[in-house]
Design an enzyme around this catalytic site. Sequence first.
Site, PDB file in Angstrom:
ATOM      1  N   GLU A 108       0.831  -1.212   0.000  1.00  0.00           N
ATOM      2  CA  GLU A 108       0.000   0.000   0.000  1.00  0.00           C
ATOM      3  C   GLU A 108       0.868   1.266   0.000  1.00  0.00           C
ATOM      4  O   GLU A 108       0.497   2.278  -0.590  1.00  0.00           O
ATOM      5  CB  GLU A 108      -0.944  -0.015   1.211  1.00  0.00           C
ATOM      6  CG  GLU A 108      -2.029  -1.091   1.066  1.00  0.00           C
ATOM      7  CD  GLU A 108      -2.910  -1.208   2.294  1.00  0.00           C
ATOM      8  OE1 GLU A 108      -2.364  -1.571   3.360  1.00  0.00           O
ATOM      9  OE2 GLU A 108      -4.110  -0.941   2.200  1.00  0.00           O
ATOM     10  N   GLU A 128      -3.749  -9.503   3.723  1.00  0.00           N
ATOM     11  CA  GLU A 128      -4.504  -9.221   4.952  1.00  0.00           C
ATOM     12  C   GLU A 128      -5.630 -10.206   5.201  1.00  0.00           C
ATOM     13  O   GLU A 128      -5.968 -10.516   6.339  1.00  0.00           O
ATOM     14  CB  GLU A 128      -5.083  -7.796   4.900  1.00  0.00           C
ATOM     15  CG  GLU A 128      -4.064  -6.694   5.145  1.00  0.00           C
ATOM     16  CD  GLU A 128      -3.315  -6.271   3.907  1.00  0.00           C
ATOM     17  OE1 GLU A 128      -3.358  -6.999   2.899  1.00  0.00           O
ATOM     18  OE2 GLU A 128      -2.673  -5.209   3.954  1.00  0.00           O
TER      19      GLU A 128
HETATM   20  N1  CAA Z   1       4.547  -7.584  11.618  1.00  0.00           N
HETATM   21  C1  CAA Z   1       5.296  -7.967  12.647  1.00  0.00           C
HETATM   22  N2  CAA Z   1       6.165  -9.012  12.599  1.00  0.00           N
HETATM   23  C2  CAA Z   1       6.230  -9.687  11.439  1.00  0.00           C
HETATM   24  C3  CAA Z   1       5.454  -9.335  10.327  1.00  0.00           C
HETATM   25  C4  CAA Z   1       4.581  -8.219  10.437  1.00  0.00           C
HETATM   26  N3  CAA Z   1       3.833  -7.804   9.419  1.00  0.00           N
HETATM   27  N4  CAA Z   1       5.739 -10.191   9.314  1.00  0.00           N
HETATM   28  C5  CAA Z   1       6.662 -11.033   9.789  1.00  0.00           C
HETATM   29  N5  CAA Z   1       6.966 -10.729  11.069  1.00  0.00           N
HETATM   30  C6  CAA Z   1       7.947 -11.399  11.929  1.00  0.00           C
HETATM   31  C7  CAA Z   1       7.571 -12.842  12.194  1.00  0.00           C
HETATM   32  O1  CAA Z   1       6.711 -12.937  13.313  1.00  0.00           O
HETATM   33  C8  CAA Z   1       8.935 -13.463  12.456  1.00  0.00           C
HETATM   34  O2  CAA Z   1       9.295 -13.135  13.761  1.00  0.00           O
HETATM   35  P1  CAA Z   1      10.166 -14.139  14.633  1.00  0.00           P
HETATM   36  O3  CAA Z   1      11.429 -14.350  13.877  1.00  0.00           O
HETATM   37  O4  CAA Z   1      10.327 -13.447  15.921  1.00  0.00           O
HETATM   38  O5  CAA Z   1       9.336 -15.394  14.713  1.00  0.00           O
HETATM   39  C9  CAA Z   1       9.847 -12.716  11.505  1.00  0.00           C
HETATM   40  O6  CAA Z   1       9.154 -11.504  11.178  1.00  0.00           O
HETATM   41  C10 CAA Z   1      10.176 -13.442  10.236  1.00  0.00           C
HETATM   42  O7  CAA Z   1       8.953 -13.895   9.656  1.00  0.00           O
HETATM   43  P2  CAA Z   1       8.846 -15.332   8.991  1.00  0.00           P
HETATM   44  O8  CAA Z   1       9.383 -16.368   9.906  1.00  0.00           O
HETATM   45  O9  CAA Z   1       7.444 -15.458   8.529  1.00  0.00           O
HETATM   46  O10 CAA Z   1       9.854 -15.182   7.769  1.00  0.00           O
HETATM   47  P3  CAA Z   1       9.720 -15.657   6.267  1.00  0.00           P
HETATM   48  O11 CAA Z   1      10.934 -15.189   5.585  1.00  0.00           O
HETATM   49  O12 CAA Z   1       9.340 -17.102   6.217  1.00  0.00           O
HETATM   50  O13 CAA Z   1       8.466 -14.857   5.671  1.00  0.00           O
HETATM   51  C11 CAA Z   1       7.095 -12.948   5.207  1.00  0.00           C
HETATM   52  C12 CAA Z   1       8.513 -13.473   5.542  1.00  0.00           C
HETATM   53  C13 CAA Z   1       6.680 -13.468   3.830  1.00  0.00           C
HETATM   54  C14 CAA Z   1       7.170 -11.435   5.190  1.00  0.00           C
HETATM   55  C15 CAA Z   1       6.087 -13.455   6.259  1.00  0.00           C
HETATM   56  O14 CAA Z   1       6.575 -13.134   7.533  1.00  0.00           O
HETATM   57  C16 CAA Z   1       4.716 -12.851   6.156  1.00  0.00           C
HETATM   58  O15 CAA Z   1       3.916 -13.319   5.369  1.00  0.00           O
HETATM   59  N6  CAA Z   1       4.434 -11.810   6.986  1.00  0.00           N
HETATM   60  C17 CAA Z   1       3.118 -11.237   7.104  1.00  0.00           C
HETATM   61  C18 CAA Z   1       2.822 -10.335   5.967  1.00  0.00           C
HETATM   62  C19 CAA Z   1       1.464  -9.723   6.151  1.00  0.00           C
HETATM   63  O16 CAA Z   1       0.495 -10.379   6.437  1.00  0.00           O
HETATM   64  N7  CAA Z   1       1.402  -8.413   5.949  1.00  0.00           N
HETATM   65  C20 CAA Z   1       0.185  -7.710   6.098  1.00  0.00           C
HETATM   66  C21 CAA Z   1       0.119  -7.157   7.471  1.00  0.00           C
HETATM   67  S1  CAA Z   1      -1.456  -6.451   7.842  1.00  0.00           S
HETATM   68  C22 CAA Z   1      -1.431  -4.952   7.117  1.00  0.00           C
HETATM   69  O17 CAA Z   1      -0.494  -4.565   6.497  1.00  0.00           O
HETATM   70  C23 CAA Z   1      -2.690  -4.174   7.342  1.00  0.00           C
HETATM   71  C24 CAA Z   1      -2.787  -2.913   6.614  1.00  0.00           C
HETATM   72  O18 CAA Z   1      -3.515  -2.806   5.652  1.00  0.00           O
HETATM   73  C25 CAA Z   1      -2.089  -1.732   7.079  1.00  0.00           C
END
Ligand code: CAA
Length: 692
Positions: A108, A128
């Site tokens: 975004e 999301e």
């Molecule tokens: N916020 C906070 N922490 C996050 C995060 C986030 N959005 N995404 C990942 N992390 C943290 C994980 O909890 C993890 O922490 P730990 O090492 O302490 O366990 C660390 O980052 C690494 O994450 P992964 O183990 O998942 O690492 P990966 O390399 O396998 O994957 C990723 C990376 C693809 C980014 C995956 O973490 C992921 O899918 N993250 C979520 C993405 C997401 O859903 N984003 C949307 C958020 S909601 C939003 O944005 C609302 C809005 O409209 C404003």
Amino acid sequence: MSQINPVTDLTLDGDVAVITLNSPPVNALSAAVRQGLFDAFTQANAEAAAKSIVLICDGRTFIAGADITEFGGAMAGASLPQVQEAIEGSSKPVVAAIHGTALGGGLEVALCAHYRVAVPSARLGLPEVNLGLLPGAGGTQRLPRVVGVETALAMMTSGRHVPAKEAKALGLVDELVEEGQLREAALAFARKVVAEGRPLAKIRDQNEKLEAAKGKPEIFAAFRKANARKFRGFLAPEYNIRCIEAAVNLPFEEGLEVERKLFLELMSGSQSAAQRYAFFAERQAQKIPDVADDTPVIPVNKVGIIGAGTMGGGIAMNFANVGIPVVLIEVKQDALDRGLATIRKNYERTASRGGITPEQVEERCALITGSLQMESLSDVDLVIEAVFERMDIKKDIFTKLDAICKPGAILATNTSGLDIDEIAAVTKRPESVIGLHFFSPANVMKLLEIVRADHTSKEVIATSMKLAKKIGKVAVLVGVCPGFVGNRILGQRQREAQKLVMEGAMPWDIDRVLYDFGFPMGPFAMSDLAGLDIGWVKERSKGESIRDVLCEMDRRGQKTGAGYYDYDEARNAKPSPVTEQVIKDFIVKTGANPRDVSDEEILERCIYPMINEGAKILEEGKAIRPSDIDVVWQNGYGWPVYRGGPMWYGDHVGLPKVLAKMQEFHAKMGDQFKPSPLLEKLVAEGKSFKDL
Ligand code: CAA
């Protein structure tokens, strides 16, 4: 120029202002990141020497979204819309330089830049929906303006991470740049934009891609219908769709208002709370308290699998999919041929649906070879035994493996509940023995229960956990006990479902209650699908259970057109008068007294004993934490993610209520309902599972 704050840097590279974020692990939009971005963009705009601005991230990824850990707390620092306004309203062209993943709030933010460049390995998406949410920072209004309504519907309701090449074709990325050259290429792109006098492209003003869907509500109706089964029970997909409808039918600002309202509604609801919990639970499960992150792992370059049946074949595919060669062992040539043919058929089916290319079918099949000799396992790094659930057979196999396999090879069993310590004891290397419990179909189901026996080494555990991630499984470490975590808890539900039938509930009543709760199907529909005759032996059957009687009547499930249910040609299930009569006769024969059983009782009798059993598992240390149990049930048993998992659900219903019901059932129906001491203790202390 300077460091804006601990996570944001602003430098001038000639005439380009470069804003760099560095907020490990994933540059999520925390308060510090938002404030840093806001200040950096304000400063970059004021800098006379800067003609354009590049936003880039250090570390493994571009911004991976809002900081989920901040959800539910008070908002500090600049808000995301303020940051976005600073970017979109910038008087100088802004280029977002993307590597890793641009997800959620990250995409975004990028959609507010005037241009986007990405390396080919980058992926972009609005995931999301998988957190029970919708993109709440304008994504629902901007994405369809870039990619069109139908692509936006698909992307936002699946949360799919779109590869950069595809994103370029969709117009989401303006230019693909060479891997490893992102910074230089983004700077060059920014200079080109200035040199060519390109406009400050604002997605919010681009309405052409929405035109095709204007006045066509049938597009949305058809999408809802086509996905009804997938979306059942979930609120977020529907809310995402409504936002895209608003994008089509309302001016941009009004669309944003709809998005805001629906976002807040989802954010404050229990579904999103459960889905966000599930996100962290899955990651937490990877952390094993006594196995450090830097525990050495055993290289696994070749795998052996014993048993080429459905399970062995499915397991083999997991490894071939990631390029690891597999040797598949069978006793007879025809069984081996059948197993290899099934694997090929499965791959060809995936290819026919466009999942993989015909070349990939050949590559993967070539990685799986067959053998009738156990000796072929002498050079493998990991063996997984996937034969019948009989202790004597397993012991025999492990004795042979001990003699054949090279030192250090991991010897795993796919048993779904046998005592792995007993199996390990026949070898001279119990430290190499572990349980790798795959779920059927093993090439599809995400869960892998990794079962730690008494002597399993930390290296073998660490290797198994890492390997699980590599083959795309969600791994949970559990301890040895009958049925481990998943099947042990399932046993509670199955027992109660069978008992409820003897008390007067019909199989379809029980299935309906559990289906409405959110399971993909109830236990009786599941039995019909799997085949009622699994484990049933015709010669020994004496009509001692309802299942025996049904099997004796050749009602052996879907495959015979009838089981608990009757089926038509298209395999649609209908409650069966024949089964109903069988049940009634059986009840009379056993002298039971049928009664009316309410839906509420069905739910409580099926679910609460599962929660109680989960508490016993925790007490015995067979699961590390309550959320691990929930991860098992979400990924292996179809527990609806929007209800968290049995332990989360227990907390949500309230443990005092669960305990009171267990006490009531215990008093009425005996020790199968004996409350777990842990459950009693938590209630006495006013605590819940999440406090453990
Ligand atoms: N916020 C906070 N922490 C996050 C995060 C986030 N959005 N995404 C990942 N992390 C943290 C994980 O909890 C993890 O922490 P730990 O090492 O302490 O366990 C660390 O980052 C690494 O994450 P992964 O183990 O998942 O690492 P990966 O390399 O396998 O994957 C990723 C990376 C693809 C980014 C995956 O973490 C992921 O899918 N993250 C979520 C993405 C997401 O859903 N984003 C949307 C958020 S909601 C939003 O944005 C609302 C809005 O409209 C404003």
